[in-house]
Design a protein around this motif. Structure first.
Motif, PDB file in Angstrom:
ATOM      1  N   LEU A 102     -23.299  -0.173  -3.934  1.00  0.00           N
ATOM      2  CA  LEU A 102     -23.166  -1.591  -4.270  1.00  0.00           C
ATOM      3  C   LEU A 102     -21.962  -1.830  -5.175  1.00  0.00           C
ATOM      4  O   LEU A 102     -21.196  -2.777  -4.975  1.00  0.00           O
ATOM      5  CB  LEU A 102     -24.448  -2.105  -4.934  1.00  0.00           C
ATOM      6  CG  LEU A 102     -25.689  -2.111  -4.036  1.00  0.00           C
ATOM      7  CD1 LEU A 102     -26.935  -2.430  -4.848  1.00  0.00           C
ATOM      8  CD2 LEU A 102     -25.519  -3.077  -2.883  1.00  0.00           C
ATOM      9  N   LEU A 103     -21.780  -0.958  -6.163  1.00  0.00           N
ATOM     10  CA  LEU A 103     -20.608  -1.079  -7.039  1.00  0.00           C
ATOM     11  C   LEU A 103     -19.319  -0.826  -6.270  1.00  0.00           C
ATOM     12  O   LEU A 103     -18.309  -1.503  -6.488  1.00  0.00           O
ATOM     13  CB  LEU A 103     -20.724  -0.111  -8.218  1.00  0.00           C
ATOM     14  CG  LEU A 103     -21.787  -0.433  -9.254  1.00  0.00           C
ATOM     15  CD1 LEU A 103     -21.861   0.669 -10.299  1.00  0.00           C
ATOM     16  CD2 LEU A 103     -21.517  -1.784  -9.904  1.00  0.00           C
ATOM     17  N   ALA A 104     -19.344   0.136  -5.354  1.00  0.00           N
ATOM     18  CA  ALA A 104     -18.150   0.467  -4.577  1.00  0.00           C
ATOM     19  C   ALA A 104     -17.742  -0.677  -3.666  1.00  0.00           C
ATOM     20  O   ALA A 104     -16.550  -0.991  -3.550  1.00  0.00           O
ATOM     21  CB  ALA A 104     -18.384   1.743  -3.765  1.00  0.00           C
ATOM     22  N   VAL A 105     -18.706  -1.324  -3.019  1.00  0.00           N
ATOM     23  CA  VAL A 105     -18.355  -2.434  -2.126  1.00  0.00           C
ATOM     24  C   VAL A 105     -17.782  -3.598  -2.925  1.00  0.00           C
ATOM     25  O   VAL A 105     -16.796  -4.221  -2.514  1.00  0.00           O
ATOM     26  CB  VAL A 105     -19.534  -2.865  -1.226  1.00  0.00           C
ATOM     27  CG1 VAL A 105     -20.577  -3.666  -1.959  1.00  0.00           C
ATOM     28  CG2 VAL A 105     -19.039  -3.639  -0.011  1.00  0.00           C
ATOM     29  N   VAL A 106     -18.341  -3.875  -4.091  1.00  0.00           N
ATOM     30  CA  VAL A 106     -17.806  -4.965  -4.921  1.00  0.00           C
ATOM     31  C   VAL A 106     -16.420  -4.593  -5.457  1.00  0.00           C
ATOM     32  O   VAL A 106     -15.507  -5.419  -5.459  1.00  0.00           O
ATOM     33  CB  VAL A 106     -18.783  -5.324  -6.062  1.00  0.00           C
ATOM     34  CG1 VAL A 106     -18.137  -6.265  -7.060  1.00  0.00           C
ATOM     35  CG2 VAL A 106     -20.045  -5.957  -5.485  1.00  0.00           C
ATOM     36  N   ALA A 107     -16.233  -3.346  -5.871  1.00  0.00           N
ATOM     37  CA  ALA A 107     -14.909  -2.905  -6.337  1.00  0.00           C
ATOM     38  C   ALA A 107     -13.880  -3.049  -5.216  1.00  0.00           C
ATOM     39  O   ALA A 107     -12.755  -3.526  -5.452  1.00  0.00           O
ATOM     40  CB  ALA A 107     -14.970  -1.459  -6.820  1.00  0.00           C
ATOM     41  N   GLY A 108     -14.251  -2.679  -4.004  1.00  0.00           N
ATOM     42  CA  GLY A 108     -13.344  -2.814  -2.872  1.00  0.00           C
ATOM     43  C   GLY A 108     -12.980  -4.256  -2.581  1.00  0.00           C
ATOM     44  O   GLY A 108     -11.840  -4.550  -2.211  1.00  0.00           O
ATOM     45  N   THR A 109     -13.928  -5.167  -2.777  1.00  0.00           N
ATOM     46  CA  THR A 109     -13.640  -6.581  -2.510  1.00  0.00           C
ATOM     47  C   THR A 109     -12.732  -7.195  -3.571  1.00  0.00           C
ATOM     48  O   THR A 109     -12.084  -8.201  -3.320  1.00  0.00           O
ATOM     49  CB  THR A 109     -14.920  -7.439  -2.429  1.00  0.00           C
ATOM     50  OG1 THR A 109     -15.564  -7.471  -3.707  1.00  0.00           O
ATOM     51  CG2 THR A 109     -15.868  -6.940  -1.354  1.00  0.00           C
ATOM     52  N   GLY A 146     -18.173  -9.548   1.213  1.00  0.00           N
ATOM     53  CA  GLY A 146     -18.236  -8.092   1.338  1.00  0.00           C
ATOM     54  C   GLY A 146     -19.658  -7.569   1.216  1.00  0.00           C
ATOM     55  O   GLY A 146     -20.078  -6.683   1.969  1.00  0.00           O
ATOM     56  N   TYR A 147     -20.408  -8.121   0.261  1.00  0.00           N
ATOM     57  CA  TYR A 147     -21.803  -7.718   0.059  1.00  0.00           C
ATOM     58  C   TYR A 147     -22.637  -8.048   1.295  1.00  0.00           C
ATOM     59  O   TYR A 147     -23.428  -7.227   1.763  1.00  0.00           O
ATOM     60  CB  TYR A 147     -22.342  -8.413  -1.187  1.00  0.00           C
ATOM     61  CG  TYR A 147     -23.804  -8.207  -1.487  1.00  0.00           C
ATOM     62  CD1 TYR A 147     -24.338  -6.932  -1.667  1.00  0.00           C
ATOM     63  CD2 TYR A 147     -24.656  -9.285  -1.637  1.00  0.00           C
ATOM     64  CE1 TYR A 147     -25.679  -6.745  -1.972  1.00  0.00           C
ATOM     65  CE2 TYR A 147     -25.994  -9.117  -1.944  1.00  0.00           C
ATOM     66  CZ  TYR A 147     -26.506  -7.855  -2.107  1.00  0.00           C
ATOM     67  OH  TYR A 147     -27.834  -7.685  -2.406  1.00  0.00           O
ATOM     68  N   ALA A 148     -22.443  -9.244   1.856  1.00  0.00           N
ATOM     69  CA  ALA A 148     -23.210  -9.652   3.036  1.00  0.00           C
ATOM     70  C   ALA A 148     -22.901  -8.752   4.235  1.00  0.00           C
ATOM     71  O   ALA A 148     -23.810  -8.298   4.934  1.00  0.00           O
ATOM     72  CB  ALA A 148     -22.917 -11.115   3.373  1.00  0.00           C
ATOM     73  N   VAL A 149     -21.624  -8.475   4.462  1.00  0.00           N
ATOM     74  CA  VAL A 149     -21.246  -7.598   5.577  1.00  0.00           C
ATOM     75  C   VAL A 149     -21.812  -6.199   5.347  1.00  0.00           C
ATOM     76  O   VAL A 149     -22.347  -5.574   6.271  1.00  0.00           O
ATOM     77  CB  VAL A 149     -19.716  -7.555   5.760  1.00  0.00           C
ATOM     78  CG1 VAL A 149     -19.304  -6.468   6.741  1.00  0.00           C
ATOM     79  CG2 VAL A 149     -19.203  -8.909   6.221  1.00  0.00           C
ATOM     80  N   PHE A 150     -21.722  -5.719   4.119  1.00  0.00           N
ATOM     81  CA  PHE A 150     -22.264  -4.405   3.786  1.00  0.00           C
ATOM     82  C   PHE A 150     -23.765  -4.345   4.066  1.00  0.00           C
ATOM     83  O   PHE A 150     -24.259  -3.369   4.637  1.00  0.00           O
ATOM     84  CB  PHE A 150     -21.978  -4.082   2.319  1.00  0.00           C
ATOM     85  CG  PHE A 150     -22.608  -2.809   1.846  1.00  0.00           C
ATOM     86  CD1 PHE A 150     -22.155  -1.581   2.292  1.00  0.00           C
ATOM     87  CD2 PHE A 150     -23.654  -2.834   0.946  1.00  0.00           C
ATOM     88  CE1 PHE A 150     -22.730  -0.401   1.859  1.00  0.00           C
ATOM     89  CE2 PHE A 150     -24.238  -1.672   0.498  1.00  0.00           C
ATOM     90  CZ  PHE A 150     -23.783  -0.446   0.955  1.00  0.00           C
ATOM     91  N   LEU A 151     -24.501  -5.390   3.674  1.00  0.00           N
ATOM     92  CA  LEU A 151     -25.944  -5.403   3.928  1.00  0.00           C
ATOM     93  C   LEU A 151     -26.257  -5.386   5.414  1.00  0.00           C
ATOM     94  O   LEU A 151     -27.194  -4.715   5.845  1.00  0.00           O
ATOM     95  CB  LEU A 151     -26.590  -6.620   3.270  1.00  0.00           C
ATOM     96  CG  LEU A 151     -26.699  -6.594   1.756  1.00  0.00           C
ATOM     97  CD1 LEU A 151     -27.384  -7.859   1.252  1.00  0.00           C
ATOM     98  CD2 LEU A 151     -27.443  -5.360   1.278  1.00  0.00           C
ATOM     99  N   LEU A 169     -15.212  -0.592   3.281  1.00  0.00           N
ATOM    100  CA  LEU A 169     -15.739  -1.797   3.912  1.00  0.00           C
ATOM    101  C   LEU A 169     -15.464  -3.012   3.034  1.00  0.00           C
ATOM    102  O   LEU A 169     -15.054  -4.071   3.522  1.00  0.00           O
ATOM    103  CB  LEU A 169     -17.231  -1.655   4.189  1.00  0.00           C
ATOM    104  CG  LEU A 169     -17.873  -2.851   4.893  1.00  0.00           C
ATOM    105  CD1 LEU A 169     -17.356  -2.959   6.323  1.00  0.00           C
ATOM    106  CD2 LEU A 169     -19.385  -2.719   4.898  1.00  0.00           C
ATOM    107  N   GLY A 170     -15.689  -2.874   1.721  1.00  0.00           N
ATOM    108  CA  GLY A 170     -15.392  -3.975   0.803  1.00  0.00           C
ATOM    109  C   GLY A 170     -13.930  -4.358   0.827  1.00  0.00           C
ATOM    110  O   GLY A 170     -13.564  -5.537   0.852  1.00  0.00           O
TER     111      GLY A 170
END
Length: 181
Positions: free
Chosen positions: A35-42, A10-15, A97-98
């Motif tokens: 960054l916290l939101a994408v990790v929470a979503g994953t 998720g982090y890689a796609v987000f970046l 996205l996450g």
């Protein structure tokens, strides 16, 4: 996928997505909130489904309720609506996205081999979840993990990715900066 793999993917796609928007001058710097939101979503789908299925036997599978598009889509829209109202739509988009990368991460192998019967969890409870898990507790699962060289390499890669994320997180502002004019 393991939790750290979902987070890394998720982090890689987000970046990639956010980096493209920055490169196109459509937005400013990435924020800690994103960054916290994408990790929470994953992580959210497994944080809901795995305990409710494996520990409490309330759900039929570790991929059912929170992995269903019938829950995921309205939840992501609700998060987006709340943060949009607060003036930070980018945080809601990062969360969505996450979440989407988590669901894709759970189906990419079945998609590659076109085993569509394994997609049924995406429409739970309209369709039964695919019986992929054995309902072991986390403790039983952890006790059964065999330490191998590939597993240690995966932990090393995860640790390196975690370090990159931490540095990125500590250098980022809490909220996105506006796009440069």
């Amino acid at each position: 996928m393991f939790p750290w793999t979902h987070a890394a993917f998720g982090y890689a796609v987000f970046l990639v997505v956010a980096g493209a928007l920055v490169a196109l001058d459509l937005r400013g710097r990435l924020s800690r909130a994103e960054l916290l939101a994408v990790v929470a979503g994953t992580q959210l789908p497994d944080l809901v489904d795995k305990p409710l299925a494996w520990q409490f036997a309330v759900l039929p599978s570790g991929r059912s309720l929170a992995h269903s598009l019938l829950v995921a889509v309205p939840l992501c829209l609700a998060v987006l609506a709340v943060v949009w109202y607060r003036g930070h739509a980018e945080v809601g988009l990062a969360f969505a996205l996450g979440y989407a990368t988590h669901l894709f991460g759970d189906v990419y192998v079945a998609l590659y081999y076109w085993r569509v019967e394994e997609f049924t969890f995406l429409l739970w409870p309209l369709l039964p979840p695919y019986p992929y898990d054995d309902f072991t507790s986390f403790g039983e699962f952890a006790a059964g993990v065999e330490v191998t060289t590939p597993l240690l390499a995966a932990f090393g890669v995860a640790a390196l990715g975690g370090l990159v994320f931490l540095v990125h997180f500590l250098r980022a502002p809490w909220w996105s900066s506006p796009r440069a004019n």
